[in-house]
Design a protein around this motif. Structure first.
Motif, PDB file in Angstrom:
ATOM      1  N   ILE A   4       0.871  -1.181   0.000  1.00 10.99           N
ATOM      2  CA  ILE A   4       0.000   0.000   0.000  1.00 10.99           C
ATOM      3  C   ILE A   4       0.905   1.227   0.000  1.00 10.99           C
ATOM      4  O   ILE A   4       1.778   1.371   0.844  1.00 10.99           O
ATOM      5  CB  ILE A   4      -0.924  -0.010   1.228  1.00 10.99           C
ATOM      6  CG1 ILE A   4      -1.777  -1.277   1.210  1.00 10.99           C
ATOM      7  CG2 ILE A   4      -1.782   1.241   1.260  1.00 10.99           C
ATOM      8  CD1 ILE A   4      -2.527  -1.553   2.492  1.00 10.99           C
ATOM      9  N   CYS A   5       0.680   2.113  -0.974  1.00  7.05           N
ATOM     10  CA  CYS A   5       1.528   3.301  -1.133  1.00  7.05           C
ATOM     11  C   CYS A   5       0.769   4.565  -0.753  1.00  7.05           C
ATOM     12  O   CYS A   5      -0.470   4.572  -0.695  1.00  7.05           O
ATOM     13  CB  CYS A   5       1.991   3.410  -2.587  1.00  7.05           C
ATOM     14  SG  CYS A   5       2.937   1.983  -3.144  1.00  7.05           S
ATOM     15  N   ASP A   6       1.535   5.654  -0.534  1.00  7.51           N
ATOM     16  CA  ASP A   6       0.903   6.949  -0.285  1.00  7.51           C
ATOM     17  C   ASP A   6      -0.051   7.262  -1.426  1.00  7.51           C
ATOM     18  O   ASP A   6       0.294   7.068  -2.598  1.00  7.51           O
ATOM     19  CB  ASP A   6       1.951   8.054  -0.184  1.00  7.51           C
ATOM     20  CG  ASP A   6       2.715   8.022   1.117  1.00  7.51           C
ATOM     21  OD1 ASP A   6       2.246   7.358   2.070  1.00  7.51           O
ATOM     22  OD2 ASP A   6       3.775   8.666   1.192  1.00  7.51           O
ATOM     23  N   GLY A   7      -1.253   7.725  -1.091  1.00 11.06           N
ATOM     24  CA  GLY A   7      -2.240   8.075  -2.098  1.00 11.06           C
ATOM     25  C   GLY A   7      -3.216   6.961  -2.420  1.00 11.06           C
ATOM     26  O   GLY A   7      -4.240   7.204  -3.058  1.00 11.06           O
ATOM     27  N   GLY A  74      -8.990  -4.457   0.695  1.00 14.30           N
ATOM     28  CA  GLY A  74      -8.750  -4.078  -0.696  1.00 14.30           C
ATOM     29  C   GLY A  74      -8.234  -2.656  -0.765  1.00 14.30           C
ATOM     30  O   GLY A  74      -8.252  -1.925   0.224  1.00 14.30           O
ATOM     31  N   PHE A  75      -7.745  -2.286  -1.942  1.00 14.92           N
ATOM     32  CA  PHE A  75      -7.305  -0.905  -2.133  1.00 14.92           C
ATOM     33  C   PHE A  75      -7.415  -0.521  -3.583  1.00 14.92           C
ATOM     34  O   PHE A  75      -7.470  -1.384  -4.480  1.00 14.92           O
ATOM     35  CB  PHE A  75      -5.872  -0.694  -1.595  1.00 14.92           C
ATOM     36  CG  PHE A  75      -4.797  -1.393  -2.362  1.00 14.92           C
ATOM     37  CD1 PHE A  75      -4.118  -0.740  -3.368  1.00 14.92           C
ATOM     38  CD2 PHE A  75      -4.444  -2.690  -2.076  1.00 14.92           C
ATOM     39  CE1 PHE A  75      -3.102  -1.374  -4.075  1.00 14.92           C
ATOM     40  CE2 PHE A  75      -3.433  -3.337  -2.756  1.00 14.92           C
ATOM     41  CZ  PHE A  75      -2.761  -2.672  -3.773  1.00 14.92           C
ATOM     42  N   CYS A  76      -7.465   0.789  -3.822  1.00 15.17           N
ATOM     43  CA  CYS A  76      -7.524   1.345  -5.171  1.00 15.17           C
ATOM     44  C   CYS A  76      -6.328   2.256  -5.340  1.00 15.17           C
ATOM     45  O   CYS A  76      -5.958   2.999  -4.430  1.00 15.17           O
ATOM     46  CB  CYS A  76      -8.790   2.151  -5.377  1.00 15.17           C
ATOM     47  SG  CYS A  76     -10.304   1.186  -5.256  1.00 15.17           S
TER      48      CYS A  76
END
Length: 79
Positions: A4-7, A74-76
């Motif tokens: 998971i990255c910044d943003g 989850g992530f976008c």
């Protein structure tokens, strides 16, 4: 590289407990973070994907400082 990255926008399933190794949304005092959750006996370890970031360990009265808010499901990521 971190999962998971910044943003990134992360979806959290609200639940008070998570399984070993799952990415948890954890409140530490007034701050919140996403870390891999590991319990070893009476000690909780919060580990980052990024190995350059030190692990955080909590035991005894320190456990009162943390609260599991939920599990990352989850992530976008933007284009």
């Amino acid at each position: 590289a971190p999962t998971i990255c910044d943003g990134d926008i992360v979806c959290i399933r609200r639940q008070p407990e998570v399984e070993q190794g799952e990415i948890a949304a954890v409140r530490i005092g007034e701050e919140a973070t996403l870390k891999h959750f590991h319990r070893q006996g009476e000690t909780v370890m919060l580990l980052a994907d990024n190995t350059a970031v030190a692990a955080h360990g909590f035991a005894g009265p320190q456990l009162e400082e943390i609260q599991i808010e939920g599990r990352a499901v989850g992530f976008c990521r933007g284009l």
